[in-house]
Scaffold this motif. Structure first.
Motif, PDB file in Angstrom:
ATOM      1  N   VAL A  40     -84.559 -41.576 -24.013  1.00 34.46           N
ATOM      2  CA  VAL A  40     -84.092 -43.453 -24.015  1.00 34.46           C
ATOM      3  C   VAL A  40     -82.630 -44.085 -24.250  1.00 34.46           C
ATOM      4  O   VAL A  40     -82.032 -44.494 -23.829  1.00 34.46           O
ATOM      5  N   TYR A  41     -82.056 -43.007 -24.144  1.00 33.63           N
ATOM      6  CA  TYR A  41     -80.452 -42.602 -24.827  1.00 33.63           C
ATOM      7  C   TYR A  41     -79.506 -41.693 -24.743  1.00 33.63           C
ATOM      8  O   TYR A  41     -80.110 -39.903 -24.847  1.00 33.63           O
ATOM      9  N   ASP A  43     -76.074 -40.414 -25.885  1.00 32.31           N
ATOM     10  CA  ASP A  43     -74.804 -40.789 -26.960  1.00 32.31           C
ATOM     11  C   ASP A  43     -73.730 -39.623 -26.495  1.00 32.31           C
ATOM     12  O   ASP A  43     -73.984 -38.071 -26.169  1.00 32.31           O
ATOM     13  N   GLU A  61     -81.490 -38.866 -26.492  1.00 34.81           N
ATOM     14  CA  GLU A  61     -82.464 -39.388 -27.371  1.00 34.81           C
ATOM     15  C   GLU A  61     -83.561 -39.217 -26.719  1.00 34.81           C
ATOM     16  O   GLU A  61     -83.842 -40.330 -25.639  1.00 34.81           O
ATOM     17  N   VAL A  63     -88.219 -40.747 -27.327  1.00 38.82           N
ATOM     18  CA  VAL A  63     -88.896 -41.797 -28.139  1.00 38.82           C
ATOM     19  C   VAL A  63     -88.779 -40.503 -29.301  1.00 38.82           C
ATOM     20  O   VAL A  63     -88.493 -42.327 -30.560  1.00 38.82           O
TER      21      VAL A  63
ATOM     22  N   ASP B 305     -76.806 -52.694 -29.539  1.00 36.41           N
ATOM     23  CA  ASP B 305     -76.331 -51.300 -28.682  1.00 36.41           C
ATOM     24  C   ASP B 305     -78.073 -50.383 -28.362  1.00 36.41           C
ATOM     25  O   ASP B 305     -78.755 -50.617 -29.807  1.00 36.41           O
ATOM     26  N   LYS B 306     -77.221 -50.013 -27.600  1.00 35.41           N
ATOM     27  CA  LYS B 306     -79.256 -49.081 -27.156  1.00 35.41           C
ATOM     28  C   LYS B 306     -79.559 -47.756 -28.143  1.00 35.41           C
ATOM     29  O   LYS B 306     -80.541 -46.888 -28.453  1.00 35.41           O
ATOM     30  N   ALA B 307     -78.096 -46.834 -29.294  1.00 42.63           N
ATOM     31  CA  ALA B 307     -78.317 -46.223 -29.686  1.00 42.63           C
ATOM     32  C   ALA B 307     -79.558 -46.499 -31.013  1.00 42.63           C
ATOM     33  O   ALA B 307     -79.713 -47.247 -31.150  1.00 42.63           O
ATOM     34  N   ILE B 308     -80.588 -45.271 -31.718  1.00 46.76           N
ATOM     35  CA  ILE B 308     -81.565 -45.613 -31.881  1.00 46.76           C
ATOM     36  C   ILE B 308     -81.794 -44.860 -33.271  1.00 46.76           C
ATOM     37  O   ILE B 308     -81.624 -43.902 -33.445  1.00 46.76           O
ATOM     38  N   ARG B 310     -82.641 -43.531 -37.152  1.00 47.35           N
ATOM     39  CA  ARG B 310     -83.986 -43.064 -37.472  1.00 47.35           C
ATOM     40  C   ARG B 310     -84.265 -43.205 -38.868  1.00 47.35           C
ATOM     41  O   ARG B 310     -83.077 -43.363 -39.807  1.00 47.35           O
ATOM     42  N   TYR B 313     -81.090 -42.762 -41.980  1.00 48.23           N
ATOM     43  CA  TYR B 313     -80.565 -43.295 -41.617  1.00 48.23           C
ATOM     44  C   TYR B 313     -79.688 -44.185 -42.590  1.00 48.23           C
ATOM     45  O   TYR B 313     -80.215 -44.905 -43.017  1.00 48.23           O
ATOM     46  N   TYR B 330     -86.833 -47.251 -33.640  1.00 50.28           N
ATOM     47  CA  TYR B 330     -87.396 -46.709 -31.807  1.00 50.28           C
ATOM     48  C   TYR B 330     -86.477 -47.816 -31.431  1.00 50.28           C
ATOM     49  O   TYR B 330     -86.160 -48.594 -31.567  1.00 50.28           O
ATOM     50  N   HIS B 331     -86.246 -47.149 -29.823  1.00 49.17           N
ATOM     51  CA  HIS B 331     -85.881 -47.852 -29.037  1.00 49.17           C
ATOM     52  C   HIS B 331     -87.090 -47.938 -28.528  1.00 49.17           C
ATOM     53  O   HIS B 331     -87.715 -47.973 -27.970  1.00 49.17           O
ATOM     54  N   ILE B 359     -75.409 -44.100 -37.609  1.00 49.62           N
ATOM     55  CA  ILE B 359     -76.051 -43.294 -36.760  1.00 49.62           C
ATOM     56  C   ILE B 359     -75.264 -42.900 -36.318  1.00 49.62           C
ATOM     57  O   ILE B 359     -73.565 -42.224 -35.554  1.00 49.62           O
ATOM     58  N   ARG B 360     -75.158 -40.988 -37.115  1.00 44.72           N
ATOM     59  CA  ARG B 360     -75.257 -39.959 -36.490  1.00 44.72           C
ATOM     60  C   ARG B 360     -73.134 -40.160 -37.207  1.00 44.72           C
ATOM     61  O   ARG B 360     -73.506 -40.706 -37.361  1.00 44.72           O
ATOM     62  N   LYS B 362     -70.812 -42.507 -35.882  1.00 44.15           N
ATOM     63  CA  LYS B 362     -70.486 -43.659 -35.409  1.00 44.15           C
ATOM     64  C   LYS B 362     -71.509 -44.920 -36.371  1.00 44.15           C
ATOM     65  O   LYS B 362     -72.987 -44.284 -36.609  1.00 44.15           O
ATOM     66  N   PHE B 364     -72.855 -49.034 -36.114  1.00 42.94           N
ATOM     67  CA  PHE B 364     -73.595 -49.239 -35.128  1.00 42.94           C
ATOM     68  C   PHE B 364     -74.155 -51.383 -35.940  1.00 42.94           C
ATOM     69  O   PHE B 364     -74.451 -51.555 -36.469  1.00 42.94           O
TER      70      PHE B 364
END
Lengths: 125, 380
Positions: A40-41, A43, A61, A63, B305-308, B310, B313, B330-331, B359-360, B362, B364
């Protein structure tokens, strides 16, 4: 079931390199996308970033979880696959056609420490 | 630790499920893909093996008084068949577990607890029994459980299983009249005595959709599963989509949004804690928290953004101070957005507050939103 493409170099962490002259296209194997499930992503690094063999350069990534991408070879990023920004699921559809980054290889001897398709197949069993 | 298997383990393996440990059990995570199974439940019907959940039956002259003592919700004067959601708390307001309490009769309660907490809960509940004339039956090893969820669940249960459930209201239960399937020469035995009695159906679930949960002996659950799968009207669904489904509608998961350190007040679940009740363990702590406020609160965060984000974090202010962490992220499958629930300092918990999620490498930008990312579709 996962399929395996000949002619590529594979790492133990399931990235591949497709070598084209001084360039390498880096992606994840079909086995890896199967194991991840719905992607879904992605990076990705940016053009001109340096990647180093054995070090993380991004993440895929699904789900459920994030998996680091480990560079199989060192080099400078010359292109990222921007299609993955909008359609990360392309990795599920065809992981070998949809590379993630294109790098200018800085040390082609690093390829020697990667696996060929037969060795990689055995690694996945 | 050796993981336990549910009574449907061999059937999951035969269906090619990806199996993984969860809550002390080896459970199916997905059969096809999480997104496929998620959408099946939102649009049609899915069936989950949730036999890992724990069951306890409380009976005896003081059963109601005991349940009132250990449970945050109020079961007084409840009609038979009514179900309540609530928590069991430590004296300091921290959460032992969140659970469903079924009133099956006068002074007869059926408690459904989280798999990962079974031994902890049972031990804790038994420590609170002194001074109560009750019978405590731990029935987790007897009961299997299925969840049939989705807008077509009622039709599937009626037509495939032949069980009358149209009249069953949301959050009510009924003992199941013994159907004709699920016979076995060697029934496992309910600790209360007897063979296959004790099957229960309720209009409950953990997906935000209409649906039913069915409890029964292992033989009964296996036979029921087969009928559902063979009908082709019900997709087998794993714990992967169970988590994405419950998350989208803002339902908490113990271990993420609730824990010994997270009270129901912090988690925004005060409506399930009846402070006007005479007493329950943890009540004083909650009264204090309601009066003086809590240091941290559970919020929803939507990322641009689309980054997820978790679990675990960091959440930061726009200037980079850490103010909390993500509990689940989640996305979002149903609304195509990256969102999370996070426990953050109360002063930043107001809707519309701008903050950052790490997220890692970066950070967001995100904004505090309601922690319900998709509307529930219950049939009430």
């Amino acid at each position: 079931m996962a399929h395996f493409e000949a002619g590529l170099y594979y790492s133990e962490s399931h990235e591949y390199v497709r070598v084209d002259g001084e360039y390498g296209y880096i992606g994840i194997s079909d086995y890896a996308q199967h194991a991840l499930g719905n992607v879904v992503y992605v990076d990705m690094p940016e053009v001109d970033d340096e990647v180093t063999a054995g070090e993380e350069f991004g993440a895929v990534e699904s789900v459920k979880a994030a998996s680091d991408l480990i560079a199989p070879v060192s080099g400078t990023v010359v292109e990222v696959n921007e299609a993955l920004e909008d359609e990360p699921e392309l990795l599920n559809k065809d992981a070998f056609a949809n590379w993630i980054i294109k790098v200018q290889l800085s040390d082609s001897s690093e390829l020697d420490s990667l696996m060929d398709v037969e060795a990689y197949k055995a690694h996945c069993e | 630790m050796e993981e336990k298997k549910t009574c449907l383990y061999d059937k999951h393996v035969a269906l090619g499920a990806l199996m993984s440990p969860f809550g002390g059990f080896i459970m199916p995570i997905q059969y096809s893909t999480i997104i496929d199974e998620h959408n099946a439940v939102r649009q049609h019907c899915g069936v989950f093996d949730v036999s890992h959940m724990g069951e306890v039956r409380i009976t005896g002259p003081d059963a109601e008084r005991y349940v009132q003592h250990i449970f945050t919700n109020d079961v007084a004067n409840a009609p038979i068949g009514q179900i309540y959601y609530g928590m069991m708390l430590y004296a300091d307001g921290g959460t032992v577990d969140d659970l469903l309490v079924y009133k099956m009769g006068e002074n007869d309660f059926f408690l459904v607890i989280n798999a990962a907490n079974i031994s902890k809960d049972v031990e804790w509940m038994q420590q609170q029994m002194q001074g109560f004339d009750i019978r405590f039956d731990h029935q987790s090893d007897y009961y299997g459980q299925l969840a049939v969820q989705g807008p077509e669940a009622e039709a599937v249960v009626e037509e495939v299983l032949g069980l009358q459930c149209k009249e069953l209201k949301f959050y009510t239960a009924a003992p199941l009249q013994l159907p004709t399937w699920g016979e076995s020469s060697k029934p496992n035995h309910l600790p209360l005595g007897g063979g296959r009695e004790g099957a229960i159906i309720s209009r409950t679930g953990y997906t935000g959709e209409d649906g039913f949960e069915i409890y029964g002996s292992h033989d009964f659950i296996r036979a029921t599963w087969d009928k559902l799968i063979e009908s082709g009207r019900c997709k087998p669904c794993g714990l992967g989509c169970r988590d994405t489904l419950r998350f989208e509608v803002g339902l908490p998961l113990y271990g993420d949004e609730l824990s010994a350190d997270i009270s129901p007040v912090m988690a925004g679940l005060s409506m399930f804690c009846k402070l006007d009740k005479e007493e329950f363990i943890g009540k004083e702590a909650l009264v204090e928290q309601k009066a003086n406020g809590v240091p941290r609160k559970l919020v929803g965060i939507e990322l641009s953004d689309k980054a997820i984000p978790r679990h675990g974090y960091a959440v930061l202010t726009p200037t980079g101070d850490v103010i909390g962490e993500v509990t689940t992220g989640y996305h979002c499958i149903s609304v195509d957005k990256s969102v999370c629930m996070a426990l953050i300092k109360t002063e930043y918990a107001k809707l519309g507050t701008e903050l950052l999620v790490q997220i890692r490498k970066k950070t967001f930008p995100g904004v505090v939103v309601k922690k319900k990312f998709y509307d529930k579709h219950y049939k009430k």
